[in-house]
Design a protein around this motif. Structure first.
Motif, PDB file in Angstrom:
ATOM      1  N   SER A   1     -31.934  51.908 -34.970  1.00  0.00           N
ATOM      2  CA  SER A   1     -31.672  51.814 -36.473  1.00  0.00           C
ATOM      3  C   SER A   1     -32.089  50.104 -37.000  1.00  0.00           C
ATOM      4  O   SER A   1     -32.114  49.279 -36.127  1.00  0.00           O
ATOM      5  CB  SER A   1     -30.049  51.985 -36.916  1.00  0.00           C
ATOM      6  OG  SER A   1     -29.543  51.039 -36.301  1.00  0.00           O
ATOM      7  N   VAL A   2     -32.021  49.924 -38.361  1.00  0.00           N
ATOM      8  CA  VAL A   2     -32.345  48.490 -38.642  1.00  0.00           C
ATOM      9  C   VAL A   2     -31.054  47.768 -38.068  1.00  0.00           C
ATOM     10  O   VAL A   2     -31.616  46.576 -37.991  1.00  0.00           O
ATOM     11  CB  VAL A   2     -32.360  48.555 -40.303  1.00  0.00           C
ATOM     12  CG1 VAL A   2     -32.551  46.827 -40.710  1.00  0.00           C
ATOM     13  CG2 VAL A   2     -33.361  49.160 -40.908  1.00  0.00           C
ATOM     14  N   GLU A   3     -30.039  47.983 -38.077  1.00  0.00           N
ATOM     15  CA  GLU A   3     -29.007  47.311 -37.563  1.00  0.00           C
ATOM     16  C   GLU A   3     -29.132  46.984 -36.273  1.00  0.00           C
ATOM     17  O   GLU A   3     -28.630  45.814 -35.688  1.00  0.00           O
ATOM     18  CB  GLU A   3     -27.615  47.931 -37.813  1.00  0.00           C
ATOM     19  CG  GLU A   3     -27.150  47.752 -39.550  1.00  0.00           C
ATOM     20  CD  GLU A   3     -27.871  48.908 -40.152  1.00  0.00           C
ATOM     21  OE1 GLU A   3     -27.989  49.353 -41.344  1.00  0.00           O
ATOM     22  OE2 GLU A   3     -28.461  49.960 -39.454  1.00  0.00           O
ATOM     23  N   GLU A   4     -29.512  47.614 -35.550  1.00  0.00           N
ATOM     24  CA  GLU A   4     -29.610  47.506 -34.013  1.00  0.00           C
ATOM     25  C   GLU A   4     -30.890  46.920 -33.439  1.00  0.00           C
ATOM     26  O   GLU A   4     -31.196  46.746 -32.410  1.00  0.00           O
ATOM     27  CB  GLU A   4     -29.578  48.829 -33.251  1.00  0.00           C
ATOM     28  CG  GLU A   4     -28.075  49.419 -33.430  1.00  0.00           C
ATOM     29  CD  GLU A   4     -28.050  50.892 -32.958  1.00  0.00           C
ATOM     30  OE1 GLU A   4     -28.233  50.940 -31.549  1.00  0.00           O
ATOM     31  OE2 GLU A   4     -27.964  52.058 -33.295  1.00  0.00           O
ATOM     32  N   THR A   5     -31.691  46.503 -34.579  1.00  0.00           N
ATOM     33  CA  THR A   5     -33.053  46.070 -34.109  1.00  0.00           C
ATOM     34  C   THR A   5     -32.680  44.535 -33.602  1.00  0.00           C
ATOM     35  O   THR A   5     -31.806  43.939 -34.321  1.00  0.00           O
ATOM     36  CB  THR A   5     -34.022  45.811 -35.391  1.00  0.00           C
ATOM     37  OG1 THR A   5     -34.134  47.202 -35.973  1.00  0.00           O
ATOM     38  CG2 THR A   5     -35.031  45.214 -35.096  1.00  0.00           C
ATOM     39  N   ASP A   6     -33.533  43.838 -32.911  1.00  0.00           N
ATOM     40  CA  ASP A   6     -33.513  42.588 -32.219  1.00  0.00           C
ATOM     41  C   ASP A   6     -34.103  41.846 -33.216  1.00  0.00           C
ATOM     42  O   ASP A   6     -35.293  41.332 -32.885  1.00  0.00           O
ATOM     43  CB  ASP A   6     -34.104  42.604 -30.811  1.00  0.00           C
ATOM     44  CG  ASP A   6     -33.693  41.371 -29.951  1.00  0.00           C
ATOM     45  OD1 ASP A   6     -33.258  40.238 -30.664  1.00  0.00           O
ATOM     46  OD2 ASP A   6     -34.029  41.200 -28.885  1.00  0.00           O
ATOM     47  N   TRP A   7     -33.482  41.217 -34.379  1.00  0.00           N
ATOM     48  CA  TRP A   7     -34.111  40.541 -35.407  1.00  0.00           C
ATOM     49  C   TRP A   7     -34.369  38.909 -34.753  1.00  0.00           C
ATOM     50  O   TRP A   7     -35.217  38.322 -35.196  1.00  0.00           O
ATOM     51  CB  TRP A   7     -33.109  40.421 -36.832  1.00  0.00           C
ATOM     52  CG  TRP A   7     -33.285  41.861 -37.240  1.00  0.00           C
ATOM     53  CD1 TRP A   7     -32.267  42.915 -37.315  1.00  0.00           C
ATOM     54  CD2 TRP A   7     -34.173  42.287 -37.921  1.00  0.00           C
ATOM     55  NE1 TRP A   7     -32.661  44.071 -38.080  1.00  0.00           N
ATOM     56  CE2 TRP A   7     -33.861  43.596 -38.427  1.00  0.00           C
ATOM     57  CE3 TRP A   7     -35.595  41.631 -38.323  1.00  0.00           C
ATOM     58  CZ2 TRP A   7     -34.853  44.389 -39.350  1.00  0.00           C
ATOM     59  CZ3 TRP A   7     -36.542  42.393 -38.969  1.00  0.00           C
ATOM     60  CH2 TRP A   7     -36.086  43.865 -39.464  1.00  0.00           C
ATOM     61  N   GLU A   8     -33.701  38.736 -33.882  1.00  0.00           N
ATOM     62  CA  GLU A   8     -33.626  37.179 -33.390  1.00  0.00           C
ATOM     63  C   GLU A   8     -34.893  37.171 -32.500  1.00  0.00           C
ATOM     64  O   GLU A   8     -35.766  36.080 -32.692  1.00  0.00           O
ATOM     65  CB  GLU A   8     -32.415  36.822 -32.530  1.00  0.00           C
ATOM     66  CG  GLU A   8     -31.206  36.279 -33.244  1.00  0.00           C
ATOM     67  CD  GLU A   8     -31.548  34.937 -34.143  1.00  0.00           C
ATOM     68  OE1 GLU A   8     -32.393  34.328 -33.930  1.00  0.00           O
ATOM     69  OE2 GLU A   8     -30.252  34.983 -34.511  1.00  0.00           O
ATOM     70  N   ARG A   9     -35.372  38.256 -31.657  1.00  0.00           N
ATOM     71  CA  ARG A   9     -36.659  38.097 -30.946  1.00  0.00           C
ATOM     72  C   ARG A   9     -37.686  38.227 -32.048  1.00  0.00           C
ATOM     73  O   ARG A   9     -38.698  37.696 -31.782  1.00  0.00           O
ATOM     74  CB  ARG A   9     -36.478  39.403 -30.053  1.00  0.00           C
ATOM     75  CG  ARG A   9     -38.045  39.362 -29.426  1.00  0.00           C
ATOM     76  CD  ARG A   9     -37.872  40.422 -28.395  1.00  0.00           C
ATOM     77  NE  ARG A   9     -39.263  40.898 -28.049  1.00  0.00           N
ATOM     78  CZ  ARG A   9     -40.088  40.105 -27.174  1.00  0.00           C
ATOM     79  NH1 ARG A   9     -39.560  38.751 -26.676  1.00  0.00           N
ATOM     80  NH2 ARG A   9     -40.961  40.467 -26.530  1.00  0.00           N
ATOM     81  N   ILE A  10     -37.428  38.701 -33.125  1.00  0.00           N
ATOM     82  CA  ILE A  10     -38.546  39.207 -34.262  1.00  0.00           C
ATOM     83  C   ILE A  10     -38.719  37.525 -34.833  1.00  0.00           C
ATOM     84  O   ILE A  10     -40.004  37.338 -34.943  1.00  0.00           O
ATOM     85  CB  ILE A  10     -38.212  40.346 -35.051  1.00  0.00           C
ATOM     86  CG1 ILE A  10     -38.224  41.615 -34.576  1.00  0.00           C
ATOM     87  CG2 ILE A  10     -39.179  40.097 -36.433  1.00  0.00           C
ATOM     88  CD1 ILE A  10     -37.954  42.797 -35.325  1.00  0.00           C
ATOM     89  N   VAL A  11     -37.839  36.950 -35.139  1.00  0.00           N
ATOM     90  CA  VAL A  11     -37.919  35.758 -35.669  1.00  0.00           C
ATOM     91  C   VAL A  11     -38.658  34.722 -34.694  1.00  0.00           C
ATOM     92  O   VAL A  11     -39.683  34.073 -35.186  1.00  0.00           O
ATOM     93  CB  VAL A  11     -36.434  35.103 -35.942  1.00  0.00           C
ATOM     94  CG1 VAL A  11     -36.744  33.669 -36.420  1.00  0.00           C
ATOM     95  CG2 VAL A  11     -35.687  35.739 -37.036  1.00  0.00           C
ATOM     96  N   LEU A  12     -38.489  34.827 -33.256  1.00  0.00           N
ATOM     97  CA  LEU A  12     -39.099  34.070 -32.265  1.00  0.00           C
ATOM     98  C   LEU A  12     -40.713  34.438 -32.356  1.00  0.00           C
ATOM     99  O   LEU A  12     -41.460  33.311 -32.250  1.00  0.00           O
ATOM    100  CB  LEU A  12     -38.408  34.262 -31.040  1.00  0.00           C
ATOM    101  CG  LEU A  12     -37.015  33.600 -30.783  1.00  0.00           C
ATOM    102  CD1 LEU A  12     -36.519  34.091 -29.398  1.00  0.00           C
ATOM    103  CD2 LEU A  12     -37.211  32.113 -31.065  1.00  0.00           C
ATOM    104  N   LEU A  13     -40.723  35.746 -32.277  1.00  0.00           N
ATOM    105  CA  LEU A  13     -42.129  36.224 -32.363  1.00  0.00           C
ATOM    106  C   LEU A  13     -43.128  35.683 -33.670  1.00  0.00           C
ATOM    107  O   LEU A  13     -44.167  35.502 -33.530  1.00  0.00           O
ATOM    108  CB  LEU A  13     -42.210  37.797 -32.158  1.00  0.00           C
ATOM    109  CG  LEU A  13     -41.939  38.364 -30.743  1.00  0.00           C
ATOM    110  CD1 LEU A  13     -41.553  39.808 -30.961  1.00  0.00           C
ATOM    111  CD2 LEU A  13     -42.978  37.868 -29.976  1.00  0.00           C
ATOM    112  N   TYR A  14     -42.329  35.630 -34.860  1.00  0.00           N
ATOM    113  CA  TYR A  14     -43.014  35.364 -35.920  1.00  0.00           C
ATOM    114  C   TYR A  14     -43.195  33.824 -35.984  1.00  0.00           C
ATOM    115  O   TYR A  14     -44.402  33.181 -36.170  1.00  0.00           O
ATOM    116  CB  TYR A  14     -42.328  35.693 -37.133  1.00  0.00           C
ATOM    117  CG  TYR A  14     -42.532  36.955 -37.872  1.00  0.00           C
ATOM    118  CD1 TYR A  14     -43.919  37.363 -38.208  1.00  0.00           C
ATOM    119  CD2 TYR A  14     -41.814  38.106 -37.840  1.00  0.00           C
ATOM    120  CE1 TYR A  14     -44.244  38.496 -38.714  1.00  0.00           C
ATOM    121  CE2 TYR A  14     -41.970  39.319 -38.286  1.00  0.00           C
ATOM    122  CZ  TYR A  14     -43.189  39.587 -38.870  1.00  0.00           C
ATOM    123  OH  TYR A  14     -43.504  40.629 -39.245  1.00  0.00           O
TER     124      TYR A  14
END
Length: 457
Positions: A351-364
């Motif tokens: 789900s959106v809530e379970e997405t690893d957003w911190e990793r996505i921030v680092l990748l961006y």
């Protein structure tokens, strides 16, 4: 989430037809046998066009002539096959027919050279043909050479994406000679008149000829540098298919699938280039979400509302394998590989809530270092909003707005409107969403923006 940066070039494409063969289709008639033969011609061209044009370009040493005689052979097949039946070796038939057309051209040119020589009295007898290209004397010199096919197709890609051409010309020529799309299909993709596409392709051929671009692979030291141009063209084609810049459809799935097909071809030709695998992974992982991205009425379905059970898990697996291959080559992930890694984070989450957003921030952040772009920074702001809240993200977006690099794009006011909505600043949010709708050229996206703005009223 904001889309990756790319020029606004295209719309939809309908695949399947050989180039500019409508007059021959009409001549072939519409009987069942004619329809069956026409489908056979289209299937052969669809699958083998790049190899056919590549082999002919190697034979003629003339890129434009190779493409022209290939089209003439296809047009002849649309007339002959319904009448005589499809040949046992359709590719060989097309090659032989095109080769004869090329040789006829050589002979006509030689005859003209001879007449000029006789009139001028400048050449000795027997030297009248010296200025003409010399075609091979044996039919066996042209046909399929298994040791050359890959080089021919790769050379075709490098020529079609040569840096002397404009970005629009590179895309049109690649879709034409490597993808096998007709001018009519490309025109539908660009949402421009057929004459415009034909003019771009004609101008591209003339530019290639004037620049003396040879039909051959560039030297090894230049190949990686030039490879970026090919990847950029395929990326443009795919991103326009995944979210159309204009028109009344969100997705141009046929166009996106054409980019995937070409990317797979490129992976087979250059298996040791990590960014080739990275681009294929990005395309596969993004296309995996297509089944859930639009509703039955064609309206966009936002990421948080998508039924992830509809995502194409086989495409997710193919994308994961491609990014694994890119990483295994030991050169690190480039811009396409990093974007694929971001797409993989979405694919792995329930789900959106379970997405690893911190990793996505680092990748961006990593992507912003290797391929700086205001759209990358806008995407990073979206990820920051999901990981840390809308306040820090709004500060990033306001910084982008202040430098004006996204002026005229609907992406920035779209994101800003979403962040202001989450902060409870509804009047400002509505203004931003209405401004975004006014800038958006895609009817489906625009309707979503207007609906969100109206909900804030």
């Amino acid at each position: 989430m904001a889309r990756a940066d790319r020029p606004a070039l295209m719309g939809s494409a309908v695949r399947g037809g050989p180039p500019d063969a409508e007059p021959a289709r009409r001549a072939a008639g519409s009987t069942p046998d004619a329809a069956s033969a026409r489908r056979a011609v289209e299937a052969v061209w669809r699958i083998e066009s790049a190899r056919i044009v590549g082999a002919l370009a190697r034979f003629t040493r003339d890129f434009a002539l190779a493409e022209d005689v290939a089209q003439e052979a296809v047009a002849q097949a649309l007339v002959s096959w319904p009448r005589d039946g499809a040949p046992a070796d359709p590719v060989g038939w097309l090659l032989a027919t095109a080769r004869r057309r090329a040789i006829d051209g050589f002979r006509r040119r030689s005859a003209l050279d001879e007449r000029y020589a006789l009139l001028a009295g400048e050449l000795a007898e027997g030297e009248a043909h010296s200025g003409a290209p010399s075609p091979p004397e044996r039919a066996a010199d042209l046909p399929w050479d298994p040791d050359r096919i890959d080089d021919d197709v790769l050379a075709l890609m490098f020529v079609s994406c040569h840096p002397v051409l404009s970005p629009e010309a590179r895309v049109a020529l690649t879709l034409r000679v490597v993808g096998g799309l007709s001018s009519e299909e490309i025109a539908r993709a660009f949402l421009v008149p057929v004459a415009t596409v034909q003019a771009r392709i004609t101008r591209a051929k003339k530019t290639i000829a004037a620049a003396g671009v040879p039909f051959e692979l560039p030297p090894a030291e230049a190949r990686r540098e030039r490879l970026g141009g090919i990847l950029s063209v395929l990326y443009v084609i795919f991103t326009e298919g995944s979210t159309a810049t204009s028109g009344d459809r969100l997705l141009r799935a046929d166009l996106a699938q054409e980019a995937i097909r070409l990317a797979r071809m490129l992976v087979a030709l250059l298996p040791d280039e990590p960014e080739v695998h990275g681009l294929l992974a990005l395309c596969e992982l993004t296309a995996a979400r297509f089944p859930a991205r639009v509703g039955p009425d064609g309206e966009p379905v936002l990421l948080e509302d998508q039924d992830r059970r509809l995502w194409d898990r086989s495409a997710v697996r193919r994308g994961g394998a491609a990014i694994g291959r890119a990483a295994s080559l030991g050169l690190g992930l480039g811009p396409y590989g990093l974007q694929a890694a971001i797409a993989a984070c979405h694919a792995a989450a329930a789900s959106v809530e379970e997405t690893d957003w911190e990793r996505i921030v680092l990748l961006y952040e990593a992507l912003g270092r290797v391929a700086p772009s205001p759209v990358v920074e806008l995407n990073r702001a979206v990820a920051v909003a999901m990981a840390r809240g809308p306040g820090p993200a709004l500060a990033l977006v306001d910084g982008l707005a202040a430098n004006g690099r996204l002026a005229g794009s609907h992406l920035l006011p779209t994101v800003r409107g979403e962040l202001l909505t989450r902060l409870g600043r509804t009047a400002e949010a509505r203004t931003e969403l209405e401004r975004a709708a006014g800038l958006c050229r895609n009817a489906r996206e625009r309707s979503v923006l207007l609906r969100k703005a109206a909900a804030l009223g």
